[in-house]
Design a protein around this motif. Structure first.
Motif, short mmCIF file in Angstrom:
data_model
loop_
_atom_site.label_atom_id
_atom_site.label_comp_id
_atom_site.label_asym_id
_atom_site.label_seq_id
_atom_site.Cartn_x
_atom_site.Cartn_y
_atom_site.Cartn_z
N ILE A 104 -0.63 3.16 10.27
CA ILE A 104 -0.90 2.11 9.49
C ILE A 104 -1.80 1.06 10.26
N PRO A 105 -2.72 0.07 9.93
CA PRO A 105 -3.67 -0.46 10.38
C PRO A 105 -3.30 -1.12 11.86
N ASN A 106 -2.19 -1.45 12.02
CA ASN A 106 -1.97 -1.95 13.42
C ASN A 106 -1.50 -1.01 14.57
N GLY A 107 -1.54 0.32 14.18
CA GLY A 107 -1.51 1.60 14.88
C GLY A 107 -0.02 1.85 14.96
N ALA A 108 0.82 1.36 14.32
CA ALA A 108 2.43 1.72 13.88
C ALA A 108 2.31 2.92 12.88
N THR A 109 3.51 3.54 12.93
CA THR A 109 3.57 4.72 12.10
C THR A 109 4.58 4.48 11.20
N LEU A 110 4.67 5.14 10.00
CA LEU A 110 5.67 4.80 8.76
C LEU A 110 6.71 5.75 8.99
N PRO A 111 8.06 5.18 9.04
CA PRO A 111 9.01 6.05 9.19
C PRO A 111 9.53 6.78 8.03
N ALA A 112 10.33 7.76 8.10
CA ALA A 112 10.68 8.50 7.12
C ALA A 112 11.63 7.58 6.15
N GLY A 113 11.29 8.02 4.79
CA GLY A 113 12.26 7.51 3.63
C GLY A 113 11.46 6.43 3.05
N TYR A 114 10.47 5.99 3.26
CA TYR A 114 9.41 4.94 2.76
C TYR A 114 8.09 5.54 1.91
N ILE A 115 7.72 5.00 1.01
CA ILE A 115 6.66 5.50 0.20
C ILE A 115 5.55 4.46 0.40
N GLY A 116 5.60 3.54 1.29
CA GLY A 116 4.59 2.57 1.38
C GLY A 116 4.79 1.43 2.46
N GLN A 168 -14.58 4.08 -3.95
CA GLN A 168 -15.18 4.90 -3.07
C GLN A 168 -14.29 5.40 -1.81
N ASP A 169 -13.02 4.89 -1.96
CA ASP A 169 -12.06 5.11 -0.77
C ASP A 169 -11.33 6.65 -1.04
N LEU A 170 -12.07 7.53 -0.31
CA LEU A 170 -11.81 9.00 -0.42
C LEU A 170 -10.05 9.17 0.18
N GLN A 171 -10.01 8.56 1.14
CA GLN A 171 -8.56 8.62 1.94
C GLN A 171 -8.28 7.22 2.28
N THR A 172 -6.92 6.64 2.19
CA THR A 172 -6.73 5.31 2.39
C THR A 172 -5.84 5.27 3.57
N ASP A 173 -5.35 6.40 4.20
CA ASP A 173 -4.41 6.66 5.23
C ASP A 173 -4.65 8.10 5.84
N ILE A 174 -4.35 8.14 7.06
CA ILE A 174 -4.30 9.50 7.66
C ILE A 174 -3.65 10.43 7.25
N SER A 175 -4.09 11.23 6.16
CA SER A 175 -3.32 12.19 5.44
C SER A 175 -4.21 13.16 4.91
N SER A 176 -3.94 14.42 4.57
CA SER A 176 -4.68 15.46 4.02
C SER A 176 -4.89 15.26 2.53
N SER A 177 -4.29 14.22 1.77
CA SER A 177 -4.24 13.98 0.61
C SER A 177 -5.36 13.05 0.16
N TYR A 221 0.72 -1.26 -0.02
CA TYR A 221 0.19 -0.02 -0.19
C TYR A 221 0.77 1.19 0.20
N ALA A 222 0.42 2.11 -0.78
CA ALA A 222 1.04 3.61 -0.66
C ALA A 222 0.60 4.33 0.68
N ALA A 223 1.70 5.03 1.35
CA ALA A 223 1.68 5.78 2.62
C ALA A 223 2.69 6.81 2.66
N SER A 224 2.26 7.74 3.40
CA SER A 224 3.38 8.96 3.35
C SER A 224 4.10 8.76 4.72
N THR A 225 5.00 9.60 5.00
CA THR A 225 6.14 9.44 6.24
C THR A 225 5.19 9.85 7.41
N GLY A 226 4.91 9.03 8.37
CA GLY A 226 4.38 9.61 9.50
C GLY A 226 2.87 9.01 9.74
N ALA A 227 2.36 8.23 8.51
CA ALA A 227 1.11 8.00 8.43
C ALA A 227 0.85 6.66 9.47
#
Length: 997
Positions: free
Chosen positions: A504-516, A963-972, A496-502
């Motif tokens: 993810i479903p198990n409550g962890a956050t995506l570290p910097a330098g990764y796109i998903g 119909q998925d307007l947002q797929t992670d906690i981000s403003s995009s 899945y695509a995600a931005s830094t700090g997003a």
């Protein structure tokens, strides 16, 4: 007598027999036959005879002249009445249709206004003035004149208020219900899929004689559905030998190509134009007497070759499928005596499909070497044995035992060597490896065998002006189940695509330098699971006056879902379903009817719940940062698998850790069933001998849901006391085995009012803020229906219906079609209190306008033109988010983050509501079919050739969007939001050639 006078006389007799004279209360018949009732001279001996089979039954009319023949096989009969051996009146010809009562007065017709009926033909529309249900009857003869595809679903879609589900898992919706709430019968045998309730066993189409599509108000002998009922009866033999063959051809060149679909920047995301399909069916059948007037047979065999080819969406894999299987069906009918019959119905829909998987290059339209083979087995053998007996003049009985089997077995050659890999469109937009993902298209090694053992007893007992109908219905439904993912470790990789700090479903956050991130999921379960469903029913049909019928019935259902050890997991009984109805013959001549009914209908819990909630399910989800693609090679073919970066958070086994826990803590001990209340008020009128019209209003309200909820806090322990995942009624009190003294150990039953409690809330510092409860599930359906009908008179026929409806609430039903979640009874809707917060609005099966028109016109005695048009408005479009203004960030939600979305502190984020239907509706769809038939009788037989074109205008409008307007906690916004995903099937042409002898 001239032929025209003979036609008029015949028509008048039928009009009197079928349309004008109504004497006895019951409109109902058992679910694989029909009835005849009426009025004659008191004490007369009434005889009904089927001249084709010699079946003869006799009853004596009561002191008021009433008589009734229940449990008659569908067909053509003659009816006569005598007193002291002398005819009361000339005999009548009578048609017995499936699930209806034909009313015939003979020799004692009450005063009627015959001038109200203009008799012009021998085929007349009939208003069953003693019926309170809403049903559409479609015969094999009518289908032969229309462009209706050869499957039961296409027949059901002819009925008003029935629409296709707009999701990957398909199905049909009746009256706003989800696709997992219907019931299907063949000769009284329930063939509904009880594992997931979306589907049914289907005999070869040429096996059926008549269909009855019940859309509401059905009687107490039918249950276990909050949607609709499709009731079919098979063909049978007579005293004359007949045989025939039918060939159906759909060459691939007669199928229009589906459209490919591209992103705004020109990248193809759906590849469909190279998909092809070719079908040929050859059906041979024979029927006749084994012993004249006593024993008859009908038998048929269908050789079917089906060879579709399809590409994956990337256009890198082509799968050639080949199914070449023989289907068969038979009926044997034995007139043991005039008052006793024995019937056997059996058919097989076993199918074996082989899919050859090839590497494919879309640009050059070339395929490489074969990379895999996928084998799929489905279907099974089915049978029903029915004994019918006239015990006395007033008491009749029908006993049935049967077996329904559905196999589903999928495996591939690469099950051991290859994991399945999938990636979101958003991720591929950023990083496309340029080669196929994974090296197998078979996601699971999956085997399931479902066996239903059914028995039922139905009785009818006439007591003066009352007809009592009562019976017992029992089903033992067993699923033998085993499933795991293919490949090393049995892992399924989703990227899945995600931005830094997003988050993810198990409550962890995506570290910097990764796109998903990558989800590596293991999903394994095996065992044998049984559900026992049974019901008693009783109904009184009371002829209050010669023109007014009242019926009152009760059905008592019980459902017992068991775990692999045979222990009750979910058990509910004393589900009392009242049914009340009336039918008023307003003019007393059978031409005008006002009717209404109130009813309650219960829905059983699908077997999938036994398996996945009480079967030792291992659902292990491990999350990793996505570190790019690794290109591998197998048998000379390149493929991509994700490189796993650092593990993110803990392994999530909250959905199942492979063990069967204490089921007392996993299911509400006082669970209430899912049920629906329904009210219908309708009016029908014959305009003349050929035309009739009707109008009706329907209101349905669904009560309760049974779904999985994660109870994370209990009031007994000040917000602690985690219980876990529980099958229960959201928004109601739940009683489970839990911690009563707050020592961390379950030691007794606790009760949580989930409308107020059950979910713990904390601030960013971990401080407990209190508890939150769940909203109650809601679903309502209101509809206005209009129908206009002209009966077939050898020249033309016409039927039109219009339905305007509103389908609102916060719960579609046991599946979610707008988010493509088909695990019946385990939707996301109620996993935590925030998932469905603010989720009230128009539901996915809301189709505000539906217009259906069909008809046939005889151009000459040998040529017929048929048409079928289905027009309906589209369903609502919702923009789902994944978070909310409170403390949960998973699942689809009705909120989107608009500010401070990168903040790891949930209190800092700003959300706005994204309600159901905010983004408009899917487009209207128009589906037109046309057919041209050639008929030619010859000495000893008939030739019929029909060329039918389906979706004549080749409409390929969108019926499903992302119909998925947002797929992670981000403003995009999700870049694929509103992207079309599903479309109308392209135009195809079908040629059917049939010769009957």
């Amino acid at each position: 007598m001239s032929s025209s006078r003979h036609v008029r006389k015949t028509a008048l007799s039928i009009a009197l027999g079928l349309g004008l004279a109504v004497a006895f209360p019951a409109a109902y018949a058992a679910n694989n036959d029909g009835s005849v009732s009426g009025h004659t001279k008191a004490g007369a001996m009434v005889t009904v005879t089927n001249p084709e089979t010699g079946l003869t039954r006799k009853v004596t009319a009561d002191a008021n002249g009433n008589y009734r023949f229940p449990f008659l096989p569908v067909g053509q009969y003659t009816l006569s009445a005598t007193v002291d051996g002398q005819p009361v009146a000339p005999s009548r010809n009578v048609t017995v249709a499936l699930g209806t009562t034909t009313a015939v007065d003979i020799g004692a017709v009450r005063a009627t206004n015959l001038s109200a009926i203009s008799v012009t033909s021998s085929v007349l529309p009939v208003i069953d003035v003693s019926s309170t249900e809403s049903a559409t009857i479609v015969s094999r003869a009518e289908l032969s004149r229309l462009p209706v595809d050869q499957n039961v679903t296409s027949v059901a879609l002819l009925a008003p208020g029935v629409v296709k589900g707009n999701s990957n898992f398909g199905g049909i919706s009746f009256g706003g219900s989800s696709v997992a709430e219907n019931a299907f019968y063949v000769n009284g045998l329930n063939v509904t899929d009880f594992y997931n309730r979306n589907g049914f066993s289907e005999a070869p189409f040429a096996f059926y004689d008549q269909f009855q599509v019940k859309t509401g108000g059905y009687s107490v002998e039918f249950g276990r559905t909050t949607g609709g009922v499709v009731n079919a009866v098979a063909r049978s033999g007579t005293n004359e030998f007949h045989a025939g063959t039918e060939i159906t051809m759909e060459p691939s060149s007669w199928h229009s190509s589906a459209d490919d679909h591209y992103t705004p920047d020109g990248r193809r995301y759906i590849t469909a134009s190279r998909d092809t399909e070719s079908l040929i069916k050859t059906n041979v059948w024979a029927s006749g007497p084994i012993v004249k007037d006593k024993l008859f047979f009908f038998a048929m065999y269908e050789a079917r070759g089906n060879s579709p080819s399809n590409t994956n969406n990337a256009g890198t894999v082509m799968t050639d499928n080949q199914a070449d299987t023989g289907f068969w069906g038979t009926t044997i009918d034995w007139n043991v005596t005039d008052n006793n019959t024995l019937s056997l119905m059996a058919f097989s829909d076993k199918n074996h499909n082989v899919g050859d998987v090839y590497a494919y290059d879309f640009d050059t339209d070339t395929r490489g070497k074969r990379t895999n083979q996928v084998f799929t087995d489905t279907g099974g053998r089915n049978w029903a044995l029915t004994w019918t007996s006239y015990l006395t003049n007033d008491l009749s009985m029908k006993l049935m035992v049967g077996r329904n089997e559905r196999e589903s077995f999928t495996r591939s050659q690469l099950d051991l060597a290859c994991n399945v890999v999938a990636a979101s469109s958003a991720l591929l937009d950023i990083n496309d490896p340029g080669v196929p993902l994974g090296c197998t298209t078979s996601s699971t090694v999956y085997k399931r065998n479902d066996v239903r053992k059914q028995g039922r007893a139905d009785f009818e007992w006439t007591l003066g002006d009352h007809l009592l109908r009562f019976g017992y219905d029992h089903e033992n439904n067993t699923s033998d189940y085993a499933r795991h993912y293919a490949g090393p470790g049995a892992y399924y990789y989703n990227v899945y695509a995600a931005s830094t700090g997003a988050t993810i479903p198990n409550g962890a956050t995506l570290p910097a330098g990764y796109i998903g991130y990558v989800r590596a999921r293991r999903y394994e379960i095996a065992g044998t699971f049984t559900t026992v469903d049974s019901a008693y029913y009783l109904e009184d049909n009371w002829q209050v006056t010669p023109n007014l019928v009242l019926n009152a019935g009760l059905r008592n259902d019980s459902f017992d879902n068991q775990d692999a050890a045979g222990h009750s997991y979910i058990k509910m009984d004393k589900q009392i379903a009242p049914r009340l109805g009336f039918s008023w013959d307003m003019k007393g001549d059978g031409s005008t009817k006002l009717f209404g009914n109130l009813g309650r209908y219960y829905l059983p819990v699908a077997n999938v719940i036994n398996i996945k909630q009480a079967g030792g399910l291992l659902d292990e989800r491990t999350y990793y940062a996505f570190d790019g693609w690794e290109i591998k090679t197998i048998d000379g073919t390149q493929y991509a698998v994700p490189k796993l970066g650092p593990q993110l958070g803990n392994v999530d086994t909250s959905q199942g850790d492979g063990t069967v826990g204490d089921l007392r803590s996993e299911v509400d001990r006082n669970m209430d069933p899912v049920y629906q209340d329904e009210a219908i008020l309708g009016f029908q009128q014959m305009l003349d001998a050929s035309w009739s019209w009707g109008v009706s209003g329907t209101y349905r309200r669904l009560h309760n849901a049974i779904d999985d909820m994660e109870i994370s806090a209990t009031p007994q322990c000040g917000g602690d006391g985690y219980v876990g995942w529980v099958m229960a009624n959201p928004g109601k009190k739940v009683t489970v085995w839990g911690d009563t003294n707050c020592d961390g150990n379950a030691d007794g039953y606790i009760t949580i009012d989930t409308s107020k409690q059950g979910w713990a809330m904390y601030d960013a510092d971990g401080n407990y803020l209190g508890q939150r409860g769940w909203v109650k599930p809601k679903r309502t359906y209101a509809a206005l229906e209009l129908q206009l009908n002209r009966a077939w008179d050898e020249k033309w026929a016409f039927n039109a219906s219009y339905v305007m409806s509103w389908n609102r609430g916060n719960a579609e039903g046991p599946v979610n079609s707008d988010t493509n979640f088909d695990d019946t009874g385990r939707t996301e809707n109620f996993d935590d209190p925030w998932v469905n917060l603010g989720g009230d609005g128009y539901l996915p099966n809301d189709r505000r306008h539906q217009l259906k028109v069909r008809g046939t016109y005889a151009l000459t005695p040998h040529w017929q033109l048929g048409g079928d048009l289905d027009v309906h408005s589209g369903g609502p479009i919702t923009g789902f988010g994944v978070g909310n203004p409170y403390d949960a960030t998973n699942y689809h939600s009705y909120f989107i983050c608009v500010q401070n979305c990168e903040s790891p502190v949930s209190e800092d984020r700003v959300y706005e509501r994204s309600p159901r239907g905010k983004y408009g509706r899917l487009p209207w769809t128009y589906t037109l079919g046309a057919s041209l038939s050639y008929l030619r009788p010859f000495e000893g037989g008939n030739l019929r050739v029909k060329l039918a074109v389906y979706n004549l205008l080749n409409q390929q409008r969108t019926v499903q969007v992302d119909q998925d307007l947002q797929t992670d906690i981000s403003s995009s916004t999700n870049p694929t939001f509103l992207r079309p995903l599903g479309f109308q099937s392209p135009r195809f042409t079908q040629l059917t050639v049939a010769v009957d002898f």
